[in-house]
Enzyme design. Structure first.
Site, mmCIF file in Angstrom:
data_model
loop_
_atom_site.group_PDB
_atom_site.id
_atom_site.type_symbol
_atom_site.label_atom_id
_atom_site.label_comp_id
_atom_site.label_asym_id
_atom_site.label_seq_id
_atom_site.Cartn_x
_atom_site.Cartn_y
_atom_site.Cartn_z
ATOM 1 N N GLU A 197 0.524 -1.363 0.023
ATOM 2 C CA GLU A 197 -0.072 -0.181 0.056
ATOM 3 C C GLU A 197 0.460 0.832 0.020
ATOM 4 O OE1 GLU A 197 -1.375 -2.746 1.289
ATOM 5 O OE2 GLU A 197 -2.841 -2.176 -0.956
ATOM 6 N N ASN A 279 -1.241 -6.134 -4.724
ATOM 7 C CA ASN A 279 -1.538 -5.118 -5.831
ATOM 8 C C ASN A 279 -0.647 -4.392 -6.610
ATOM 9 O OD1 ASN A 279 -1.843 -3.846 -3.411
ATOM 10 N ND2 ASN A 279 -1.901 -2.084 -3.738
ATOM 11 N N ASP A 321 -8.095 -3.490 -5.798
ATOM 12 C CA ASP A 321 -7.180 -4.166 -4.653
ATOM 13 C C ASP A 321 -6.938 -5.928 -4.300
ATOM 14 O OD1 ASP A 321 -5.349 -3.905 -2.233
ATOM 15 O OD2 ASP A 321 -6.647 -3.787 -0.518
HETATM 16 CA CA CA Z 1 -3.434 -4.700 -0.568
#
Ligand code: CA
Ligand code: CA
Length: 581
Positions: A197, A279, A321
């Site tokens: 992230e 992701n 995500d």
């Molecule tokens: Ca993620």
């Protein structure tokens, strides 16, 4: 005949001597390779590096389980509790269990007596995305090895708890952290990184487990170059991952995500380690047109060379995500070695474990909006109306909002599933939820969240979110399910005693008949269970252990679902059970 029998005896005796010798020297590669079959210990995350989480033990079964009672419970103590996601290891009467805030304990398996404890000194400013959890340690030779929230690896003497070596994975100020259980394969320590992230670049690293010396590094985003190291630690080029800019525009690959935050599995038959990747960064998919390899994928690595043997991407150009980190569990089906994966994106995939060839995929949750299905070649049939819109198509600040299912916390998240060779079924801790999601503009800044999206998670149904589902990998049919009001966040264990064990955020450790799904036993542990149970035997008795302590990503990121479960209390303890005689 007699002579043959004698020869067999001699071979057996030698084998036993060999084993005894090996044990005196500590945990060996052969012992780890044999972990799924050896019932007296638990030497790997997954009860075997294939990750099947299956035990051949049978004395706890649907007939005897009414006599299953706690033997001891141990508190992790401390003022800070939070999520406990650790799967313990067991070796020669000692349990090694990690806890929140980068702690590890050695415990006597029979009495629960604490033998030693190591508390990692964490700096201010660590950036774990999803709670201060840890999923477990690795054990090798005389060492237990685990990773910390400030992105270090620590190896401790398993008998004394003294630090033997320590190595920095990366800069925690750039968003790197470490929470997975390390994997031992072919004499190497294999680890990934957390921080998807924050625009970090995912990679897999191989070290000498005895010394911590780096052997190779394999980045997971195309364009980045791998490295290998000689005996003196000198680095050299180990080839580029993929092809520069083949599936990434401009410079976006430099901060492309694909964090390997859940670690990997290993199959001694295929000689491959399987790592899932998270992701792509940022979440706003319109900023990185293309498939964005190798994000949201399973990547199979040749352990010796650190080269990618094959990859399979579950969510190309991910816009939701849908980290592809979930474990690939290898198993035998129709005479072939297959790999199964319950992906965050709501589909259950069957791949050929040798070459990654797509075999089949089917949804394992009731609602999937982002794709209409998976075509014969293994590519998703996208629904363009259900991709969150491009902000630059409108006012430049907020793109079109969509309601997407599953939510970004996934049809399944970090909690590992189990496979029973007896029933031929996978036992999948699934969740039913969706989200409002929209894109926003974003630029990369070191150490800052790199999302470019807003979201609110919502339950799909009033009466349940979690569902433990028994899934037939041949047909995709759900053989049975046990619904749960709160989202399931703990792993699963299955045994040849025809049982399936799993925990709930409401605090229960539950057991069901593996064939029918009938719940035959439950025990209230005092806080939510978000960890995976284990079982082993000692002096002819079968033991069962689970860690309890509510937390993890749901209370932090769960939106409306987090509000729904905000009455659950935190904790931090280990519970061990056996049959009362
Ligand atoms: Ca993620
Ligand atoms: Ca074992």
């Amino acid at each position: 005949m007699k002579r043959k029998w004698l020869a067999t005896l001699v071979v057996m005796a030698c084998a036993q001597l060999g084993v005894q010798h090996a044990q005196a020297a500590g945990v060996t590669d052969a012992m780890i390779e044999n972990d799924a079959a050896s019932t007296g210990d638990v030497l790997s995350y997954g009860l075997g590096t294939q990750g099947q989480r299956h035990s051949t033990l049978t004395s706890i079964n649907p007939d005897t389980i009414k006599n299953l009672v706690p033997v001891w419970s141990m508190s992790f103590g401390g003022e800070k509790q939070r999520g406990q996601q650790s799967q313990p290891l067991v070796h020669e009467g000692k349990m090694y269990v990690t806890a929140s805030y980068s702690r590890i304990f050695a415990v006597d398996t029979k009495t629960g007596k604490k033998l030693w404890k190591y508390e990692h000194r964490l700096p201010e400013g660590i950036m774990p995305c999803c709670d201060v959890i840890n999923r477990g340690a690795a054990i090798y030779d005389n060492l237990v090895i685990f990773g910390t929230l400030d992105a270090q690896l620590v190896a401790l003497d398993k008998d004394t708890g003294k630090v033997v070596w320590r190595d920095k994975i990366d800069d925690y100020k750039a968003g790197y952290s470490y929470t997975a259980a390390p994997l031992i394969a072919e004499g190497l320590l294999l680890t990934g990184v957390s921080g998807g992230e924050f625009g970090v670049v995912g990679r897999v690293e191989a070290r000498d487990p005895k010394t911590g010396k780096m052997v190779w590094i394999r980045p997971m985003i195309e364009g980045h170059v791998g490295q290998k190291f000689d005996k003196d630690g000198k680095a050299s080029d180990n080839g580029m991952t993929g092809k520069l800019n083949a599936t990434w525009p401009g410079e976006m690959w430099k901060t492309g995500g694909a964090a390997t935050w859940l670690g990997g599995t290993y199959d001694a038959k295929t000689k491959l380690a399987y790592f899932g990747t998270g992701n792509p960064g940022p979440w706003n998919s319109h900023l990185r047109k293309g498939d964005n390899l190798y994000s949201a994928s399973t990547v199979a690595l040749d352990v010796k060379s650190g080269q990618i043997k094959w990859h399979y991407q579950t969510t190309p150009n991910d816009g939701w995500d849908f980290d592809g980190v979930n474990e690939l569990v290898t198993f035998d089906m129709d005479g072939k070695r297959m790999g199964a994966k319950a992906d965050r994106n709501g589909f259950f995939y069957i791949l050929d474990a040798e070459n990654g060839k797509f075999e089949n995929a089917f949804p394992f949750v009731t609602k999937v909006t982002w794709a209409k299905g998976i075509d014969k070649s293994g590519k998703p049939i996208l629904d363009p109306d259900n991709r969150p819109g491009d902000p630059t198509a409108g006012d430049g600040k907020k793109g079109k909002q969509v309601f997407a299912a599953p939510s970004f916390l996934g049809g399944k998240n970090q909690m590992p599933m189990a496979y029973s060779p007896q029933t031929g079924l996978f036992y999948v801790p699934a969740n039913e939820w969706g989200m409002d999601i929209w894109n926003e503009p974003i630029t990369y800044k070191k150490g800052a969240a790199y999302l470019g999206a807003g979201f609110t998670i919502k339950p799909l149904y009033d009466d349940y979110i979690g569902a433990l589902r028994a899934i037939d990998p041949k047909t995709g049919k759900v053989a049975w399910e046990v619904k749960n009001e709160a989202p399931l966040w703990g792993g699963v264990l299955t045994t040849a005693g025809n049982l399936v064990f799993w925990g709930t955020p409401e605090g229960y450790l539950k057991a069901a008949d593996a064939k029918t799904g009938k719940v035959v036993w439950q025990f209230q542990t005092g806080s939510g269970v978000v960890a995976a149970p284990i079982t082993w035997e000692e002096n002819g008795e079968q033991y069962l252990t689970v860690v309890s302590g509510w937390g993890g990503a749901v209370p932090l990121w769960g939106g409306d679902v987090a509000k729904k479960v905000n009455f659950l209390e935190q904790g931090g303890s280990v519970w061990t059970f056996k049959l009362h005689k």
